[in-house]
Design an enzyme around this catalytic site. Structure first.
Site, mmCIF file in Angstrom:
data_model
loop_
_atom_site.group_PDB
_atom_site.id
_atom_site.type_symbol
_atom_site.label_atom_id
_atom_site.label_comp_id
_atom_site.label_asym_id
_atom_site.label_seq_id
_atom_site.Cartn_x
_atom_site.Cartn_y
_atom_site.Cartn_z
ATOM 1 N N GLU A 289 0.823 -1.217 0.000
ATOM 2 C CA GLU A 289 0.000 0.000 0.000
ATOM 3 C C GLU A 289 0.856 1.266 0.000
ATOM 4 O O GLU A 289 0.537 2.238 -0.694
ATOM 5 C CB GLU A 289 -0.936 0.003 1.199
ATOM 6 C CG GLU A 289 -2.109 -0.939 1.081
ATOM 7 C CD GLU A 289 -1.779 -2.397 1.326
ATOM 8 O OE1 GLU A 289 -2.632 -3.265 1.067
ATOM 9 O OE2 GLU A 289 -0.640 -2.669 1.792
ATOM 10 N N HIS B 288 -9.991 -5.691 9.275
ATOM 11 C CA HIS B 288 -10.606 -5.529 7.961
ATOM 12 C C HIS B 288 -11.983 -4.869 8.002
ATOM 13 O O HIS B 288 -12.650 -4.800 6.975
ATOM 14 C CB HIS B 288 -10.761 -6.891 7.273
ATOM 15 C CG HIS B 288 -9.477 -7.618 7.061
ATOM 16 N ND1 HIS B 288 -8.855 -8.325 8.059
ATOM 17 C CD2 HIS B 288 -8.698 -7.763 5.960
ATOM 18 C CE1 HIS B 288 -7.745 -8.869 7.591
ATOM 19 N NE2 HIS B 288 -7.627 -8.545 6.322
#
Length: 353
Positions: free
Chosen positions: A59, A128
Site C-alpha cells: 500500500e 478488515h
C-alpha cells in the site's frame, strides 16, 4: 435511465471517465483480471488493460506511485482492499497528497481518488472492518466522500475523478450490492458536486443525519416510526469534507431535535464534529441535547457477532423515542440481543466505552 445497484453504478462511472480521459488510471491489488477486491470491475481491465495496474501487496509503495502520477498531471484511482490498510500509506496521503498543492504555491494539484469499502459485512474481524473517516478528517486538503446510493455514487465518482484535490472515497460494505436506483445514461449533467447534502426523507419531529449502513437503518426506522405518528427528517450528507452544515441547520430549526448516526466508533467519530458545528451556530434551536449513535470504542470481532457490535435500526428507534420522550413498545423494549459489549467490558474494562 439504467436501474443499477451501487457496485454497477460505480463501475459505469469509472468506465466512462476512463473512456473520456486517457489520463485516468485504475490501480490496486487484484484489479486486473480479477476485477478488484471490492466490486468486480471486470470491464476496466478488459477495455483499458494499459491503464489498469495490478499492484503488489504494498500500500505504501503503490500509493506513493499514484501520488507521483497525480503530481505529473495524471488522474489515478487507487483501490485499497480494506480501509484499515490505509494507515500503511498515511505518510504518502497526509504529506504527499494533502499538502503538495499549497507547498507548491498552488502550482501542483493532486487529482487522485483513494477508494476503499468500509464497515462490517465480511466477517473478517478487527483488521478488515473498521470505518476510517474519523482518522482522516483532520488533514487539510483532503476530501471525504461517503455515498450510499447508486445514483449518488455514479454522479459523485465522475465529479471526484475530475476534481483537482485528493479524494478519499469510502463505499459501504453492507450496501454496495443491496442499494439500487435509476442512474442516468452517460451525460455531463450527471455530475454531483461535493458538499451538497440530500434530504432522503422529509419530516417535522426530529432530524437524523446518517450515512452508509446507518443511513439505510435510519430510513427503515423512520418508516416504522411514521406508523406510530413520529415524523423523522433523514439527511444524507453524501460528503463529510466538505460538509453541508446549512442543510442540517435548516432542518434543526424546523424539528428542534438532532440525532447523528454512523457505523464508525463513536469516540472521535465525525458525528462529534457535526455536533460541535451545530452547537456553535444554532444551539438555540435545539429543544433537547444532541444524541450520537455509533459503534462502541472497541474492535470488530470475527464472524456474525459483528452485527451485535455496531448499531442498527432499533438503536435509531430507541434514540428517537428517547429524544422525544416517547414510550417504547414491548417489541422495541425486547429487541436487545446478547449484550456483547457488557461481556467485553468484563474482560477489558479500560478499553471499551
Amino acid at each position: 435511465m439504467r436501474h443499477l445497484n451501487y457496485a454497477q453504478a460505480l463501475e459505469a462511472a469509472v468506465f466512462e471517465e476512463m473512456q473520456r480521459d486517457g489520463k485516468v488510471y485504475y490501480m490496486g491489488e487484484d484489479v486486473g483480471v480479477f476485477g478488484g477486491a471490492i466490486s468486480k470491475m471486470y470491464s476496466l481491465y478488459k477495455t483499458f488493460p494499459e491503464r489498469v495496474i495490478d499492484t503488489p501487496l504494498d500500500e505504501k509503495g503503490f500509493t506513493g506511485v499514484a501520488v507521483g502520477m497525480a503530481w505529473m498531471g495524471l488522474r489515478p484511482i487507487v483501490e485499497f482492499m480494506y480501509p484499515d490498510f490505509i494507515v500503511l500509506a498515511m505518510n504518502e496521503i497526509a504529506h504527499g497528497a494533502c499538502k503538495q498543492y499549497w507547498l507548491s504555491n498552488q502550482k501542483c494539484p493532486v487529482p487522485m481518488v483513494i477508494r476503499s469499502c468500509q464497515g462490517i459485512g465480511s466477517q473478517c474481524g478487527a483488521h478488515h472492518s473498521e470505518c476510517i473517516e474519523g482518522w482522516l478528517m483532520n488533514y487539510p486538503g483532503l476530501k471525504i466522500a461517503v455515498p450510499t446510493f447508486p445514483d449518488d455514487a455514479y454522479g459523485m465518482m465522475k465529479y471526484a475523478v475530475r476534481d483537482n484535490d485528493p479524494v478519499v472515497w469510502l463505499d459501504c460494505r453492507t450496501t454496495i450490492y443491496t442499494t439500487e436506483a435509476d442512474v442516468p445514461e452517460e451525460a455531463e449533467n450527471a455530475l454531483i458536486p461535493f458538499g451538497q447534502a440530500r434530504i432522503r426523507r422529509e419530516g417535522t419531529d426530529v432530524t437524523i443525519v446518517a450515512w452508509h449502513k446507518l443511513l439505510t437503518d435510519a430510513l427503515a426506522a423512520a418508516e416504522d416510526l411514521e406508523k406510530q405518528g413520529i415524523s423523522c427528517e433523514v439527511i444524507d450528507p453524501r460528503t463529510l469534507i466538505p460538509f453541508d452544515i446549512e442543510t442540517v441547520l435548516a432542518s434543526i430549526r424546523k424539528t428542534g431535535h438532532l440525532i447523528i448516526a454512523h457505523e464508525a466508533n463513536i469516540r472521535g467519530g465525525f458525528g462529534a464534529e457535526i455536533a460541535a458545528q451545530v452547537l456553535e451556530r444554532e444551539a438555540g434551536a435545539l429543544k433537547t441535547p444532541i444524541t450520537r449513535i455509533g459503534t462502541p470504542n472497541t474492535f470488530i470481532p470475527v464472524g456474525t457477532v459483528e452485527w451485535q457490535i455496531v448499531p442498527d435500526k432499533m438503536d435509531v428507534i430507541h434514540a428517537v423515542k428517547g429524544t422525544l420522550g416517547k414510550e417504547l413498545t414491548s417489541e422495541e423494549r425486547g429487541s436487545t440481543e446478547v449484550d456483547v459489549i457488557a461481556e467485553l467490558k468484563k474482560s477489558r474494562p479500560n478499553d471499551v466505552e
